[in-house]
Design an enzyme around this catalytic site. Structure first.
Site, PDB file in Angstrom:
ATOM      1  N   HIS A 192      32.459  -4.995 119.643  1.00 33.29           N
ATOM      2  CA  HIS A 192      31.205  -4.235 119.616  1.00 33.29           C
ATOM      3  C   HIS A 192      30.034  -5.217 119.708  1.00 33.29           C
ATOM      4  O   HIS A 192      30.085  -6.322 119.166  1.00 33.29           O
ATOM      5  CB  HIS A 192      31.113  -3.405 118.331  1.00 33.29           C
ATOM      6  N   GLU A 201      28.756  -0.219 126.831  1.00 31.46           N
ATOM      7  CA  GLU A 201      27.620   0.031 125.954  1.00 31.46           C
ATOM      8  C   GLU A 201      26.487  -0.928 126.312  1.00 31.46           C
ATOM      9  O   GLU A 201      26.456  -2.073 125.821  1.00 31.46           O
ATOM     10  CB  GLU A 201      28.032  -0.185 124.499  1.00 31.46           C
ATOM     11  N   GLU A 256      27.349  -5.412 118.194  1.00 35.24           N
ATOM     12  CA  GLU A 256      26.836  -5.904 116.895  1.00 35.24           C
ATOM     13  C   GLU A 256      27.724  -7.027 116.362  1.00 35.24           C
ATOM     14  O   GLU A 256      27.234  -7.945 115.702  1.00 35.24           O
ATOM     15  CB  GLU A 256      26.732  -4.728 115.906  1.00 35.24           C
ATOM     16  N   SER A 314      23.116   5.655 122.425  1.00 35.35           N
ATOM     17  CA  SER A 314      22.249   6.802 122.152  1.00 35.35           C
ATOM     18  C   SER A 314      22.772   8.109 122.760  1.00 35.35           C
ATOM     19  O   SER A 314      21.996   8.928 123.251  1.00 35.35           O
ATOM     20  CB  SER A 314      20.812   6.515 122.603  1.00 35.35           C
ATOM     21  N   LYS A 360      29.861   2.411 111.861  1.00 34.83           N
ATOM     22  CA  LYS A 360      29.260   1.123 111.469  1.00 34.83           C
ATOM     23  C   LYS A 360      29.368   0.952 109.945  1.00 34.83           C
ATOM     24  O   LYS A 360      30.352   1.366 109.354  1.00 34.83           O
ATOM     25  CB  LYS A 360      27.809   1.051 111.954  1.00 34.83           C
ATOM     26  N   GLY A 405      21.387   2.386 119.649  1.00 40.72           N
ATOM     27  CA  GLY A 405      20.539   2.606 118.478  1.00 40.72           C
ATOM     28  C   GLY A 405      19.049   2.598 118.799  1.00 40.72           C
ATOM     29  O   GLY A 405      18.218   2.535 117.900  1.00 40.72           O
ATOM     30  N   ASN A 448      31.498   5.800 115.905  1.00 38.45           N
ATOM     31  CA  ASN A 448      31.489   4.494 115.237  1.00 38.45           C
ATOM     32  C   ASN A 448      30.519   4.599 114.063  1.00 38.45           C
ATOM     33  O   ASN A 448      29.317   4.646 114.263  1.00 38.45           O
ATOM     34  CB  ASN A 448      31.037   3.422 116.232  1.00 38.45           C
TER      35      ASN A 448
HETATM   36  C1  PEP Z   1      27.469   2.277 118.971  1.00 37.12           C
HETATM   37  O1  PEP Z   1      27.299   1.851 117.855  1.00 37.12           O
HETATM   38  O2  PEP Z   1      28.497   1.991 119.578  1.00 37.12           O
HETATM   39  C2  PEP Z   1      26.421   3.113 119.576  1.00 37.12           C
HETATM   40  C3  PEP Z   1      26.552   3.476 120.823  1.00 37.12           C
HETATM   41  O3  PEP Z   1      25.361   3.473 118.775  1.00 37.12           O
HETATM   42  P1  PEP Z   1      24.249   4.611 119.090  1.00 37.12           P
HETATM   43  O4  PEP Z   1      25.005   5.828 119.568  1.00 37.12           O
HETATM   44  O5  PEP Z   1      23.570   4.840 117.799  1.00 37.12           O
HETATM   45  O6  PEP Z   1      23.374   4.080 120.164  1.00 37.12           O
END
Ligand code: PEP
Length: 255
Positions: A101, A173, A103, A219, A17, A179, A15
């Protein structure tokens, strides 16, 4: 690489973003193509911004790299400034889409109800949705995780019929791990994935629950991917930060 049920070949999805122009997306994909072996053992997807979808698709060409949008609206067309519809993605040749997501939920007012409308429209238009769910730190600390996940699934997947459900992928998630550099332990992730699969069985049936891939996101990096993906109910990863450089992302694909 661990053995997965044949229908649950691992899916490693990046992803991006709000990163990468069309030119940057194309350059990345050219580099990733050089790294991918011909006997790739995972499905690989990348989700660029809307503005980079076309160049990403062109760069991916007939390689195994799948291209996903990061969101989609539920109406086909109309006075919805700034939105992108399923027929618009179909017209480009995009076949995958991330929906819900955290976000989008946190900054843009997505709710389980709007997630559901997007999921229904995406499935009706032949897209493969990657539906994101996950609890906040407060919810985890208040022992509400499983309740939150099952409610997100029930509401987000309401009215999805069993035939359409075959095109679904779920991404677990935990918001506290996105992040932040803080990954869920393999035990925490597996436990949540098991709860999700059990809920999918209640919503659909056992066969579909065993068929639908459940990705872990939060992460994920080359160093922790193998342990996470070795868990029986973790069928892939949704990767943010570590998907931005092709060699690092390849380290996860090649877990
Ligand atoms: C994501 O944006 O779905 C995500 C898991 O980000 P990160 O891997 O940076 O934690």
């Amino acid at each position: 690489m661990s053995a997965s049920p044949p229908n649950r070949r691992p899916l490693i999805a990046g992803n991006w973003k709000m990163y990468k122009t069309g030119a940057e997306a194309a350059a990345y994909i050219e580099q990733l193509k050089l790294l991918l072996p011909s006997n790739l053992e995972a499905d690989v997807a990348l989700a660029p911004s809307f503005t980079a979808l076309e160049s990403a698709l062109m760069a991916a060409g007939d390689s195994p790299i799948l291209i996903a949008a990061q969101n989609v609206f539920w109406e086909d067309e109309g006075a919805y400034t700034g939105e992108v519809s399923v027929p618009m993605l179909n017209g480009l040749g995009v076949e995958w889409v991330i929906i819900g997501h955290s976000e989008r939920r946190q900054y843009f007012g997505e709710t389980d109800e709007t997630v559901n409308r997007r999921v229904i429209a995406a499935l009706a238009g032949g897209l493969n949705p990657i539906v994101c769910i996950g609890e906040t730190l407060e919810q985890r600390e208040a022992n509400q995780t499983f309740q939150v996940l099952t409610a997100q699934l029930k509401e987000g997947l309401a009215e999805v019929d069993n035939r359409a459900a075959q095109s679904l992928t779920i991404a677990y998630e935990p918001i506290w791990a996105i992040g932040t550099g803080r990954t869920a332990t393999t035990e925490i992730a597996q436990e949540a994935h098991r709860v999700i699969r059990d809920e999918l069985e209640r919503i659909f049936n056992k066969e579909l629950a065993n068929y639908i891939r459940i990705l872990y996101g939060g992460s994920v990096k080359p160093e922790n991917a193998a342990a996470l993906l070795a868990q029986p109910d973790i069928d892939g990863a949704l990767v943010g930060g570590a998907s931005l450089k092709p060699d690092v992302f390849y380290g996860i694909i090649n877990f």
